[in-house]
Design an enzyme around this catalytic site. Structure first.
Site, PDB file in Angstrom:
ATOM      1  N   SER A 150       0.688  -1.539  -0.164  1.00  0.00           N
ATOM      2  CA  SER A 150       0.134   0.239  -0.602  1.00  0.00           C
ATOM      3  C   SER A 150       0.436   0.996  -0.073  1.00  0.00           C
ATOM      4  CB  SER A 150      -0.877  -0.357   1.029  1.00  0.00           C
ATOM      5  OG  SER A 150      -1.626   1.232   1.134  1.00  0.00           O
ATOM      6  N   TYR A 188      -3.994  -0.341   9.659  1.00  0.00           N
ATOM      7  CA  TYR A 188      -3.922  -0.435   8.029  1.00  0.00           C
ATOM      8  C   TYR A 188      -2.710  -0.030   7.826  1.00  0.00           C
ATOM      9  CZ  TYR A 188      -4.739  -1.853   3.128  1.00  0.00           C
ATOM     10  OH  TYR A 188      -4.123  -2.173   2.212  1.00  0.00           O
ATOM     11  N   LYS A 192       0.570  -2.543   6.755  1.00  0.00           N
ATOM     12  CA  LYS A 192       1.185  -2.891   5.488  1.00  0.00           C
ATOM     13  C   LYS A 192       2.535  -3.243   5.537  1.00  0.00           C
ATOM     14  CE  LYS A 192      -2.097  -4.199   2.282  1.00  0.00           C
ATOM     15  NZ  LYS A 192      -2.144  -5.131   1.642  1.00  0.00           N
TER      16      LYS A 192
END
Length: 272
Positions: A150, A188, A192
């Site tokens: 990401s 998140y 990542k």
């Protein structure tokens, strides 16, 4: 049963970026056995029907495989099935993942539950599946191991404020507590970032086995991952998910081999 087709497993292949990667590979002239890994097989079957309707002719085959990243039993059975059906794996695309930060704001998960779910799905489950699948990858003549990264996990750009997306991600809220940050997902982003390091470890461990390893950073895409809706994401500058799917397919097909061991994105290599 051995096949001349390249065997590709795409976790989370029934929706979002995973499905766009299925489409991108299915429409090429290269014959693949594309295996859609999903928690609910009926959703995988629906995805296959959609792709075959959109692309009525292809040298590739589509099938489903039950893969639940939160269940070791599911992952063990999945790899056993791959072994019995195909005897090897040419490409493992670890695309399956999820965001749970919003569950804290809605009250459906505690802070700890949301962080644990984020790491378990995006990192721990992915690591377990990869570990189980490595013996099958080593039976391939051209083994490839991909993880979906990401741009939000790019440490170098955490101070970048030159565009609306980065200003939203990296801007600091007003003083005081509690904070009302809105569209922000620290669990998140952290998971990542951890995934990037995990990729580097796999690149190190498998270097002498000839396994090519990448993280692929597909860009800001209008998928259902963030839970805010594709249209809202488009208004915020998100791109068509098909763009990300084609990038992942390019890595599978060897167009980014020079960047083995790195986080690749459409315009080059993503800094750490």
């Amino acid at each position: 049963m051995a096949s001349d087709k390249k065997i590709v497993l795409i976790t989370g292949g029934n929706t979002g970026l995973g499905l766009e990667t299925v489409r991108a590979l299915y429409k090429t002239d290269v014959p693949y056995e594309i295996i859609i890994g999903c928690r609910t097989l009926s959703k995988g079957d629906d995805a296959i029907a959609t792709v075959q309707k959109e692309i009525p002719s292809s040298p590739s085959s589509l099938s489903t495989l039950q893969v639940d990243l939160n269940s070791d039993e599911s992952l063990e059975k999945a790899v056993e099935t791959l072994q019995s059906r195909h005897g090897r794996l040419d490409v493992l695309l670890n695309n399956g993942g999820g965001t749970f930060d919003g569950d804290v704001r809605t009250g459906t998960k505690t802070l700890r539950e949301a962080w644990n779910a984020t790491w378990d799905t995006n990192v721990s489950g992915t690591y377990v599946l990869t570990t189980l699948a490595v013996p099958l990858l080593l039976k391939s003549e051209d083994p490839r191991l991909l993880f979906i990264a990401s741009g939000t996990a790019n440490l170098t750009d955490t101070t970048k404020m030159t565009d609306p997306v980065h200003a939203r991600l990296n801007g600091s809220p007003e003083a005081g507590w509690p904070k009302n940050e809105g569209f922000v997902f620290p669990a998140y982003r952290s998971a990542k970032t951890g995934l990037n390091m995990m990729m580097r470890e796999w690149a190190r461990v498998l270097r002498n086995d000839g396994v090519k390893v990448w993280c692929v950073s597909p860009g800001f895409l209008a998928t259902g991952l963030a839970g805010v809706g594709a249209e809202k994401l488009k208004q915020m500058g998100a791109l068509d998910p098909a763009i990300g799917g084609q990038l992942v397919a390019d890595v599978v097909e060897g167009k980014r081999d020079a960047d083995n061991g790195k986080v690749v994105r459409s315009n080059g290599v993503q800094p750490w």
